[in-house]
Design an enzyme around this catalytic site. Sequence first.
Site, mmCIF file in Angstrom:
data_model
loop_
_atom_site.group_PDB
_atom_site.id
_atom_site.type_symbol
_atom_site.label_atom_id
_atom_site.label_comp_id
_atom_site.label_asym_id
_atom_site.label_seq_id
_atom_site.Cartn_x
_atom_site.Cartn_y
_atom_site.Cartn_z
ATOM 1 N N GLY A 10 -52.892 -36.860 -22.556
ATOM 2 C CA GLY A 10 -51.765 -37.373 -21.772
ATOM 3 C C GLY A 10 -51.072 -36.255 -21.004
ATOM 4 O O GLY A 10 -51.536 -35.109 -20.985
ATOM 5 N N ASP A 31 -57.381 -39.247 -28.672
ATOM 6 C CA ASP A 31 -56.646 -40.020 -27.673
ATOM 7 C C ASP A 31 -57.352 -41.365 -27.591
ATOM 8 O O ASP A 31 -58.576 -41.423 -27.712
ATOM 9 C CB ASP A 31 -56.697 -39.287 -26.314
ATOM 10 C CG ASP A 31 -55.579 -39.703 -25.376
ATOM 11 O OD1 ASP A 31 -54.766 -38.841 -24.998
ATOM 12 O OD2 ASP A 31 -55.513 -40.911 -25.022
ATOM 13 N N SER A 125 -37.121 -37.392 -28.106
ATOM 14 C CA SER A 125 -36.546 -37.517 -26.767
ATOM 15 C C SER A 125 -35.037 -37.398 -26.824
ATOM 16 O O SER A 125 -34.402 -37.802 -27.811
ATOM 17 C CB SER A 125 -36.928 -38.891 -26.211
ATOM 18 O OG SER A 125 -36.173 -39.184 -25.069
ATOM 19 N N TYR A 150 -38.316 -48.662 -27.363
ATOM 20 C CA TYR A 150 -38.934 -47.336 -27.212
ATOM 21 C C TYR A 150 -38.025 -46.267 -27.828
ATOM 22 O O TYR A 150 -38.445 -45.459 -28.653
ATOM 23 C CB TYR A 150 -39.202 -47.021 -25.727
ATOM 24 C CG TYR A 150 -39.347 -45.532 -25.479
ATOM 25 C CD1 TYR A 150 -40.513 -44.876 -25.839
ATOM 26 C CD2 TYR A 150 -38.291 -44.786 -24.954
ATOM 27 C CE1 TYR A 150 -40.620 -43.499 -25.669
ATOM 28 C CE2 TYR A 150 -38.390 -43.421 -24.782
ATOM 29 C CZ TYR A 150 -39.560 -42.781 -25.141
ATOM 30 O OH TYR A 150 -39.648 -41.432 -24.987
ATOM 31 N N LYS A 154 -38.314 -43.587 -31.402
ATOM 32 C CA LYS A 154 -38.113 -42.135 -31.521
ATOM 33 C C LYS A 154 -37.117 -41.840 -32.648
ATOM 34 O O LYS A 154 -37.313 -40.919 -33.438
ATOM 35 C CB LYS A 154 -37.634 -41.542 -30.191
ATOM 36 C CG LYS A 154 -38.699 -41.594 -29.098
ATOM 37 C CD LYS A 154 -39.929 -40.775 -29.467
ATOM 38 C CE LYS A 154 -41.098 -40.959 -28.541
ATOM 39 N NZ LYS A 154 -42.362 -40.403 -29.024
ATOM 40 N N PHE A 178 -35.908 -33.307 -22.777
ATOM 41 C CA PHE A 178 -35.094 -33.880 -21.710
ATOM 42 C C PHE A 178 -36.083 -34.465 -20.681
ATOM 43 O O PHE A 178 -36.951 -35.220 -21.089
ATOM 44 C CB PHE A 178 -34.052 -32.855 -21.229
ATOM 45 C CG PHE A 178 -32.910 -32.820 -22.231
ATOM 46 C CD1 PHE A 178 -33.102 -32.311 -23.511
ATOM 47 C CD2 PHE A 178 -31.688 -33.385 -21.941
ATOM 48 C CE1 PHE A 178 -32.098 -32.366 -24.482
ATOM 49 C CE2 PHE A 178 -30.665 -33.438 -22.902
ATOM 50 C CZ PHE A 178 -30.885 -32.928 -24.166
ATOM 51 N N LEU A 200 -38.583 -40.839 -11.913
ATOM 52 C CA LEU A 200 -38.150 -40.384 -10.595
ATOM 53 C C LEU A 200 -39.185 -39.520 -9.864
ATOM 54 O O LEU A 200 -39.523 -39.784 -8.707
ATOM 55 C CB LEU A 200 -36.836 -39.596 -10.752
ATOM 56 C CG LEU A 200 -36.253 -39.011 -9.469
ATOM 57 C CD1 LEU A 200 -35.883 -40.122 -8.493
ATOM 58 C CD2 LEU A 200 -35.030 -38.147 -9.783
#
Length: 337
Positions: A10, A31, A125, A150, A154, A178, A200
């Site tokens: 990934g 994977d 995260s 999600y 975490k 981050f 983004l």
Amino acid sequence: MKILVTGGLGFIGSHTVVELQNEGFEVIVVDDLSNTSLNVLDGIQNITGKVPAFEKLDLRDKDKVQDFFKRHHDISGVIHFAASKAVGESVGNPLLYYENNINTLVYLLQELQQKPEASFIFSSSCTVYGQAEKMPITEDASIQTAMSPYGNTKQIGEEIITDTAKVTNINAILLRYFNPIGSHPSAEIGELPIGVPQNLVPFITQTGMGLRNELSVYGDDYPTLDGTCIRDYIHVVDLAKAHVIALQRLLNKKNTAKVETFNLGTGTGSSVLEVIYAFEKVSGKKLPYKIVARREGDVVEAYANTDKANNVLGWKAQSTLEEAMASAWKWEQKIRK
Ligand code: UD1
């Protein structure tokens, strides 16, 4: 030393495999190829001159996980990336996320707890902090109720690891990322979003290539300098290097607790408009964008206090936002050729 990297083909996993191999580790990647392709192995080989061992494995298959560890009893450490990560998808299909992100973690830990000792690095995260009260965010900021399944996986994942480490020979480091962006400077590996990117930076680079008409900026009426949200964008190569340092810390028994937690960010917040300007500067292109309504679930700002990572882990992000954007752009141009 042999290191298992789950989800090693990934985005963050592949960059970490490169850094592990650069440091002389023997890597075995598993994977399920659900969100990547085998070509990534070629990219890793082109950078490092070495192709890691690879097995296609769906970690939800407990029997296969057991069988894998029987065949590879000499694994010294595990870096666990394999997980689903699309926030919107997790809201629509929570059980998929609990199965993919929680069951798999339990199966892995069940195998590791049988070893005399095991080092485990977990991909967490900054989403666990929600909208933190104070910026920059320190590791002891309170954990907020998760805003999506999600995010919840975490938080639960961190708890499962902490509970298990207390009573087993597992030592763990939880790495709270981050916003990882960019790609290897060689453009041999990078981010490969499937369908329309939700994040983004891939949306920006695809718009730059003309694959998307324009970027929608989700809100410019936030209480920030230019009204757009603030995030801490960290170059994926910096992030990958932090994993190697964290792993070495555990393998060399330098950790001071069974479970340690580190924020991985640059410590600098950037607004959405600043990211756009950085892209325009490095690409020489004007990015078409429009301001639209806020996106549900977005926090106003999130950037890291990196003191603990800098001083305790001994790691510091090196790349600037512009360098990260330039690498993302180079990668996008390469894959569209
Ligand atoms: C998102 C997830 C987060 C996850 C992370 C993984 C949400 C709400 N959060 O973080 O849980 O850990 O990805 O990488 O999905 N933006 C736009 N237009 C776009 C896309 C994004 O303006 O087309 C803005 C967002 O409003 C945000 C910033 O860009 O302010 C970054 O967004 P994104 O890349 O999706 O990351 P996060 O939302 O921070």
